[in-house]
Write a protein that holds these residues in place. Structure first.
Motif: not given
Length: 98
Positions: A22-29
């Motif tokens: 979820a954090m990676l998605k928020m980072m745009g990755h």
């Protein structure tokens, strides 16, 4: 699954897989594990993560409603990763996760 974020500028951060992705998605990755950010991409990832957390500070979905445990907000879950990204950006270092 556990995901560990590493950089030479900060201590390692380990998160549960669902929270880390979820954090990676928020980072745009992408949510590919293992993965990495180049040093020049870290400031943008940090900006995106902070913006996403500020825009959506709701608790993550709670899978087991019968468990009597406190719900941890997205902002609190993201704080160690934000600190890691900030340190990496300050020192011009990349970030890896596995």
């Amino acid at each position: 699954m556990l995901v560990t974020f590493t950089t030479k500028a900060y201590a390692d951060i380990t998160m549960f897989g669902d929270i880390a992705t979820a954090m990676l998605k928020m980072m745009g990755h992408s949510v590919t594990v293992p993965g990495a950010l180049r040093a020049e991409d870290v400031p943008e990832a940090l900006r995106r993560l902070k913006a996403a957390v500020a825009a959506n500070n709701s608790p993550p979905p709670h899978e087991d409603k019968d468990v009597d445990e406190p719900v941890v907000s997205t902002a609190h879950r993201a704080m160690p990763l934000i600190d890691l990204l900030a340190a990496a950006a300050k020192d011009g270092r990349g970030v890896m996760w596995k």
